[in-house]
Scaffold this active site. Structure first.
Site, PDB file in Angstrom:
ATOM      1  N   LYS A 118       1.785   3.143   5.917  1.00 20.95           N
ATOM      2  CA  LYS A 118       2.809   2.363   5.228  1.00 20.95           C
ATOM      3  C   LYS A 118       3.987   2.093   6.159  1.00 20.95           C
ATOM      4  O   LYS A 118       4.572   1.008   6.152  1.00 20.95           O
ATOM      5  CB  LYS A 118       3.269   3.086   3.972  1.00 20.95           C
ATOM      6  CG  LYS A 118       2.237   3.095   2.847  1.00 20.95           C
ATOM      7  CD  LYS A 118       2.791   3.764   1.601  1.00 20.95           C
ATOM      8  CE  LYS A 118       1.770   3.734   0.461  1.00 20.95           C
ATOM      9  NZ  LYS A 118       2.301   4.392  -0.769  1.00 20.95           N
ATOM     10  N   ASP A 163       7.332  13.806   6.175  1.00 22.66           N
ATOM     11  CA  ASP A 163       7.346  14.123   4.753  1.00 22.66           C
ATOM     12  C   ASP A 163       8.552  15.012   4.503  1.00 22.66           C
ATOM     13  O   ASP A 163       8.586  16.169   4.930  1.00 22.66           O
ATOM     14  CB  ASP A 163       6.047  14.831   4.359  1.00 22.66           C
ATOM     15  CG  ASP A 163       5.978  15.140   2.876  1.00 22.66           C
ATOM     16  OD1 ASP A 163       6.993  14.969   2.176  1.00 22.66           O
ATOM     17  OD2 ASP A 163       4.897  15.561   2.417  1.00 22.66           O
ATOM     18  N   ASN A 218      18.128   7.872   3.873  1.00 22.76           N
ATOM     19  CA  ASN A 218      17.842   6.901   2.817  1.00 22.76           C
ATOM     20  C   ASN A 218      16.752   7.345   1.840  1.00 22.76           C
ATOM     21  O   ASN A 218      16.772   6.981   0.674  1.00 22.76           O
ATOM     22  CB  ASN A 218      17.431   5.570   3.472  1.00 22.76           C
ATOM     23  CG  ASN A 218      16.867   4.587   2.483  1.00 22.76           C
ATOM     24  OD1 ASN A 218      17.604   3.947   1.733  1.00 22.76           O
ATOM     25  ND2 ASN A 218      15.540   4.456   2.447  1.00 22.76           N
ATOM     26  N   SER A 257      23.474   8.390  -1.661  1.00 21.57           N
ATOM     27  CA  SER A 257      23.575   9.203  -2.868  1.00 21.57           C
ATOM     28  C   SER A 257      23.315   8.299  -4.074  1.00 21.57           C
ATOM     29  O   SER A 257      22.485   7.393  -4.016  1.00 21.57           O
ATOM     30  CB  SER A 257      24.952   9.880  -2.937  1.00 21.57           C
ATOM     31  OG  SER A 257      25.066  10.670  -4.095  1.00 21.57           O
ATOM     32  N   TYR A 301      17.922  15.221 -10.736  1.00 18.92           N
ATOM     33  CA  TYR A 301      18.185  14.133  -9.784  1.00 18.92           C
ATOM     34  C   TYR A 301      19.675  14.072  -9.472  1.00 18.92           C
ATOM     35  O   TYR A 301      20.074  13.980  -8.298  1.00 18.92           O
ATOM     36  CB  TYR A 301      17.712  12.808 -10.363  1.00 18.92           C
ATOM     37  CG  TYR A 301      17.985  11.616  -9.478  1.00 18.92           C
ATOM     38  CD1 TYR A 301      17.309  11.451  -8.269  1.00 18.92           C
ATOM     39  CD2 TYR A 301      18.925  10.650  -9.838  1.00 18.92           C
ATOM     40  CE1 TYR A 301      17.564  10.357  -7.439  1.00 18.92           C
ATOM     41  CE2 TYR A 301      19.188   9.555  -9.022  1.00 18.92           C
ATOM     42  CZ  TYR A 301      18.501   9.413  -7.823  1.00 18.92           C
ATOM     43  OH  TYR A 301      18.763   8.329  -7.008  1.00 18.92           O
ATOM     44  N   LYS A 307      21.695  14.440  -5.876  1.00 22.63           N
ATOM     45  CA  LYS A 307      22.552  13.384  -5.347  1.00 22.63           C
ATOM     46  C   LYS A 307      23.988  13.877  -5.133  1.00 22.63           C
ATOM     47  O   LYS A 307      24.664  13.441  -4.196  1.00 22.63           O
ATOM     48  CB  LYS A 307      22.529  12.179  -6.286  1.00 22.63           C
ATOM     49  CG  LYS A 307      21.180  11.480  -6.392  1.00 22.63           C
ATOM     50  CD  LYS A 307      20.858  10.667  -5.144  1.00 22.63           C
ATOM     51  CE  LYS A 307      19.932  11.302  -4.155  1.00 22.63           C
ATOM     52  NZ  LYS A 307      19.643  10.434  -2.987  1.00 22.63           N
TER      53      LYS A 307
END
Length: 341
Positions: free
Chosen positions: A79, A103, A131, A184, A211, A215
């Site tokens: 990819k 990874d 990112n 973030s 999550y 962040k």
């Protein structure tokens, strides 16, 4: 010092994806950095570059316009190669784009990829863009036993930074500080850091809260990084890219992802991936951010503090600046991944 917000007028009245808000490429153009002699030979490493509409490829595409050497990572090397082929399709020969298999849920994979990157780049790194990420998957753990979102989004990038730290410091100069850019999310506003249960082993697992914690950890890591290394010409900023419907949202229910298009007040704040990559690109290249760090950015600007909701609006939460907790998280993260400082 006045707030830095060069595009404030363009963000004042959003009309939805593809409106007048800047794209990542427009940022580079406005900085006068297309095919820039000052950026030739600089090295930029961007994590999480997958085909299919994510922010990583758009960020890489824009920064490539400067003529810098671009290194992109993906846990699936094929990819990553597809993204590289898309970038190289512009026909610019001699402009480097290289792919690294990495990874972020595996410390071993990060370490191996970092070693390969340092070998290829000659131990040079001017800009690291953190990112990559995962959002709201079912509970699972990384290869090293960390909750998947905290382990990937925060610890993975924390560990990567330590693997390439010496290259960032060695590449920094008084006239161009090395930069770390951490993507973030506004989700940081709806949670806190639980230092006693970073891996969600003592609480009911709430995917979006987990999550949000990961962040907020991105913000704390970046703030503490900037504090520790400012004197060595290494600066760091975190950011919210804005509302973009990318593959990151694949675990969310329809009403929290594609269903947002049906809510006019929310839809007008959404952006294309090219627009969503603008703040990351601005953080990486903007002259007005030279030797500036410890900031939370959004809308290609220095963000302002807001209340937690509504989620789709810009701004950072009051908990985003907390030096004592930032230091404690740094120390806890170092212990978790085996970093001795």
């Amino acid at each position: 010092m006045p707030r830095i917000a060069p595009y404030a007028k363009l963000f004042k009245d959003p009309k939805g994806p593809g409106d007048i808000r800047p794209t990542a490429a427009k940022i580079v153009e406005d900085q006068g950095l297309v095919d820039s002699p000052e950026w030739k030979g600089r090295v930029v490493l961007i994590t999480g570059c997958s085909p299919g509409g994510g922010l990583g490829p758009e960020t890489a595409k824009a920064i490539r316009l400067t003529g810098a050497d671009i290194y992109i990572t993906n846990r699936d090397i094929n990819k990553g190669k597809r993204v590289a082929e898309e970038l190289l399709a512009d026909g610019k020969t001699g402009w480097k784009v290289e792919v690294l298999e990495m990874d972020l849920s595996s410390l071993g994979s990060i370490r191996a990829a970092a070693q390969e990157f340092l070998r290829r780049s000659g131990n040079k790194l001017n800009v690291l863009i953190n990112n990559a990420g995962v959002m709201a998957p079912p509970y699972s753990k990384t290869e090293d036993g960390f909750e998947i979102q905290f382990g990937t989004n925060h610890l993975g990038h924390f560990y990567l930074f330590h693997q390439v730290k010496d290259a960032l410091l060695a590449s920094a100069t008084p006239t161009f500080c090395s930069r770390v850019v951490s993507v973030s999310s506004a989700a940081h506003r709806n949670t806190t850091i639980n230092l006693d249960d970073l891996n969600w082993e003592k609480r009911k697992y709430l995917t979006l809260k987990a999550y949000g914690q990961s962040k907020l950890a991105n913000v704390y890591f970046t703030n503490e990084l900037d504090r520790q290394f400012e004197a060595q010409h290494l600066r760091a900023n975190s950011l919210h890219p804005g509302g973009i419907l990318t593959p990151l949202a694949r675990y969310l229910p329809h009403e929290r992802s594609e269903g947002l298009k049906d809510i006019p007040e929310v839809y007008r704040w959404l952006m294309t991936p090219a627009q969503g990559a603008a703040t990351s690109t601005w953080a990486a290249v903007a002259r007005e951010l030279e030797d500036r760090g410890g900031m939370y950015l959004d809308e290609c600007a220095e963000a302002v503090q807001v209340v937690p909701e509504p989620y789709h609006l810009p701004g950072y939460g009051p908990q985003a600046i907390d030096p004592p907790t930032e230091k404690k998280l740094w120390e806890a993260s170092s212990e978790l991944v085996g970093i001795k400082e």
